[in-house]
Design an enzyme around this catalytic site. Structure first.
Site, mmCIF file in Angstrom:
data_model
loop_
_atom_site.group_PDB
_atom_site.id
_atom_site.type_symbol
_atom_site.label_atom_id
_atom_site.label_comp_id
_atom_site.label_asym_id
_atom_site.label_seq_id
_atom_site.Cartn_x
_atom_site.Cartn_y
_atom_site.Cartn_z
ATOM 1 N N CYS A 228 0.814 -1.213 0.000
ATOM 2 C CA CYS A 228 0.000 0.000 0.000
ATOM 3 C C CYS A 228 0.855 1.273 0.000
ATOM 4 O O CYS A 228 1.593 1.494 -0.947
ATOM 5 C CB CYS A 228 -0.964 -0.073 1.186
ATOM 6 S SG CYS A 228 -2.482 0.809 0.872
ATOM 7 N N ARG B 155 -11.724 5.985 -4.454
ATOM 8 C CA ARG B 155 -11.012 5.123 -3.525
ATOM 9 C C ARG B 155 -11.364 3.675 -3.862
ATOM 10 O O ARG B 155 -12.521 3.343 -4.088
ATOM 11 C CB ARG B 155 -11.438 5.459 -2.107
ATOM 12 C CG ARG B 155 -10.442 4.996 -1.086
ATOM 13 C CD ARG B 155 -10.599 5.651 0.261
ATOM 14 N NE ARG B 155 -9.597 5.059 1.142
ATOM 15 C CZ ARG B 155 -8.347 5.489 1.228
ATOM 16 N NH1 ARG B 155 -7.964 6.540 0.542
ATOM 17 N NH2 ARG B 155 -7.480 4.875 2.007
ATOM 18 N N HIS C 54 -3.381 -4.694 1.121
ATOM 19 C CA HIS C 54 -2.881 -3.953 2.270
ATOM 20 C C HIS C 54 -2.802 -4.833 3.516
ATOM 21 O O HIS C 54 -3.246 -5.968 3.537
ATOM 22 C CB HIS C 54 -3.693 -2.673 2.483
ATOM 23 C CG HIS C 54 -4.873 -2.825 3.393
ATOM 24 N ND1 HIS C 54 -5.448 -1.762 4.024
ATOM 25 C CD2 HIS C 54 -5.585 -3.917 3.770
ATOM 26 C CE1 HIS C 54 -6.453 -2.180 4.747
ATOM 27 N NE2 HIS C 54 -6.569 -3.467 4.621
#
Lengths: 236, 407
Positions: A92, A126, A190
């Site tokens: 990430c 996002r 992530h």
């Protein structure tokens, strides 16, 4: 032999959500193969030791990401280690930091560590949710399953190869996911990305110590069940 | 008149929702009312003394405790006791109690700036700030910045804030009037660095200061130490709450500071706090087939850390249960931020829809466990007269439904 040294970089700045999991998974899989292993946590006010075997970088918000990058550049320990052939795994925000530049607060370009030929900026939306991606066949790692939560868009230059091609989720934003070059590897999966991807964990370990014996099936059972459950849940 | 009409229509919708068995109706009425009158919340809050309560953990319990602590005033108090903590929930709580002169409102962290503007609060309570449901919540440094801006623009309100949480202290530092409470901070993995300048913080016990800028822990007037509260005059009193755990003692001290701001005597407020035994099913004891089950709710790493402290000591078995539905956050990564090693050596059962995620996590911490499908299987496998249950939000609600909504 001496211990396998796992260096977790800046948990005080780069640890947003379960990033410790990657260190724990590598430690467990190394120990199950009889490799003595130690985890070294290096905070942002400490020097990065240049003699680690595998370096780990986690996620972070915009400001910590920029601060961590500046400190790693000034410190030099990580750059020295990678120059000597150490393994580096970043997720990430850490992944973006490896590149030539990334988008900081208000998307101002920030110079990255220059360890991977990638450039990142901010996307329109996002990307939040499960991600599935098929790994570059050259790496012989089963498909990736994980969770992504980022607004980054990453373009690869000629000196980096995509880690995988997405079948679900966003990844780099162009159908590819993550990147690698030499022993430096980054991904948008992530947090504890290695938990559901023990094959990727073993790839990193083998880069550090050479070919690995397989684990006894019972040591793999739960992780495999979790993997299958998550892949089945998104296949629905 | 429009406010009256909007609340009446909203109230009717809430009744329909309750009759249809869809929740307690606390949100639907608010949603419809707001659609008819977008500034309904401001109209409903006007002329009342509003307390907004926010933070990552302890909002519901602290709201309940403040409501109890203010009861000696003898006024009706409006409150969103069912935890509906966004604009519609706050609106519904106020419209249900149109004549209550005081309102104590749990408020979602993200909504604080808008709710401060809408309700013109007398007091804003900031409990703590840590990572929580990152798939839908804002990043916390960003959140702290928004709180800071909102409180800096609200000169009339008093902030009651935890001085031991650097993010909270930085956010509250912009307010004109602050009551600082040393409420402690168990979870520190989100505040090793200065939220103002990013430098590593110097931390020793509860004290903290930045090495590079002037940001430091402010001087406090209320202190939690062990089971004692020290008030601004320096007098120490035992808390002796019925609610368990350090986190609830911290919440209680905050409630006392708020009560003090309203002129309620400490002894009277404390007596009310001691009478609170359960909050929306949390800490409830239920007997199921001969086994005394206690339900604990925790939703994120900081909450689990505090909850693991509250567990009855071994050999009492523990059932851990995790879901990842929308309200829980769909991402289970946070399980890796919790240290489970202290569960070694006791019977651990693992349930919930994401029990495999938790199982792999416990395996890494070398904590032996058994997987269970439901609460009855857990009771059978526990084979003990007592069982501690620690669950995240929807897992907790599922167990509560099975066990009956006894308080």
């Amino acid at each position: 032999m001496t211990s396998l040294r796992l260096v977790w970089i800046y948990p005080d700045l780069l640890s947003t959500y379960g990033d410790r999991g990657n260190a724990l998974v590598l430690e467990r899989r190394a120990r199950l193969r009889g490799l003595p292993t130690e985890i070294i946590e290096v905070n942002s006010d400490q020097r990065v030791p240049p003699d680690g075997d595998i370096y780990l970088m986690g996620g972070g918000e915009d400001l910590p990401q920029t601060l961590a990058t500046r400190r790693l550049q000034a410190d030099g320990g990580l750059l020295e280690a990678v120059g000597q052939g150490a393994v580096l795994f970043a997720v990430c925000a850490g992944y973006q930091m490896l590149g030539m530049e990334f988008g900081g607060a208000e998307d101002q370009p920030v110079a990255g560590l220059g360890l991977l030929d990638i450039r990142s900026g901010r996307g329109e939306r996002r990307a939040v949710g499960e991600i599935v991606a098929d790994v570059d066949p050259a790496l012989e790692v089963p498909r990736l399953t994980g969770f992504e939560n980022h607004q980054g868009v990453t373009r690869l230059g000629p000196r980096a190869r995509p880690l995988a091609r997405t079948t679900l989720g966003t990844g780099n934003g162009d159908g590819t996911e993550g990147a690698y070059a030499g022993r430096v590897l980054g991904t948008y999966l992530h947090g504890p990305a290695l938990v559901r991807n023990p094959g990727l964990a073993d790839l990193l370990l083998s880069w550090a110590v050479g070919p690995l014996p397989p684990l006894p099936p019972q040591a793999e059972e739960l992780a495999q069940r979790l993997r299958e459950e998550r892949l089945a849940a998104v296949a629905g | 008149m429009r406010a009256r009409l909007a609340t009446t229509v909203g109230g009717a919708a809430a009744t329909v929702s309750r009759l249809a068995g869809k929740g307690d109706g606390s949100v639907i009425g608010g949603i419809i009312g707001l659609r008819l009158q977008p500034d309904l919340l401001s109209l409903l809050a006007a002329g009342r003394q509003v307390v907004l309560v926010t933070g990552t953990n302890g909002k519901t319990t602290t709201t309940r405790l403040i409501t109890a602590a203010l009861s000696p005033l003898g006024h009706q108090i409006a409150s969103n006791i069912y935890g509906a903590n966004m604009e519609a929930g706050l609106t519904a709580a106020l419209s249900r109690a149109p004549h209550a002169p005081i309102a104590v409102l749990e408020t979602d962290e993200k909504y604080i700036p808008a709710m401060v503007k809408a309700t013109n609060p007398r007091v804003v309570v900031l409990l703590n700030l840590s990572r929580d449901q990152m798939d839908r919540a804002a990043e916390i440094w960003l959140l702290a910045r928004r709180w800071r801006e909102a409180l800096g623009a609200a000169p009339g309100c008093r902030v009651v804030a935890n001085a031991d949480d650097p993010l909270v202290a930085w956010a509250a530092g912009a307010a004109r009037q602050v009551t600082w409470v040393a409420a402690g901070q168990r979870w520190r993995d989100d505040s090793w660095c200065c939220p103002h300048c990013g430098a590593h913080l110097e931390r020793e016990d509860d004290d903290w200061s930045c090495r590079e800028c002037t940001n430091r822990r402010p001087p406090v007037s209320w202190v939690l130490t062990g089971d004692q509260v020290i008030d601004p005059s320096g007098r120490a009193r035992p808390l002796e709450l019925a609610l368990p755990g350090r986190a609830n003692r911290a919440n209680a001290v905050v409630a006392l500071a708020v009560a003090d701001a309203f002129g309620v005597g400490i002894a009277r407020a404390l007596a009310e706090l001691r009478a609170v035994t359960s909050v929306a099913g949390r800490y409830t004891q239920v007997n199921r087939r001969g086994c005394d089950i206690r339900l604990l709710l925790a939703k994120n790493p900081a909450g689990w850390l505090e909850a693991l402290d509250v567990l009855a000591p071994p050999p009492v078995p523990v059932l851990l249960s995790v879901n990842a539905q929308g309200p829980d956050g769909r991402d289970t990564s946070w399980l890796w931020d919790v240290d489970y090693r202290r569960l070694r050596g006791r019977v651990v059962l693992v349930g919930g829809e994401r029990r495999l995620d938790l199982a792999v996590r416990l395996e890494a911490d070398e904590v032996p466990f058994r997987l269970v499908a439901d609460i009855d299987q857990a009771v059978d496998l526990a084979g003990a007269p007592q069982l501690e249950v620690l669950a995240n939000y929807t897992a907790f609600q599922q167990y509560r439904a099975v066990l009956g909504r006894t308080q």
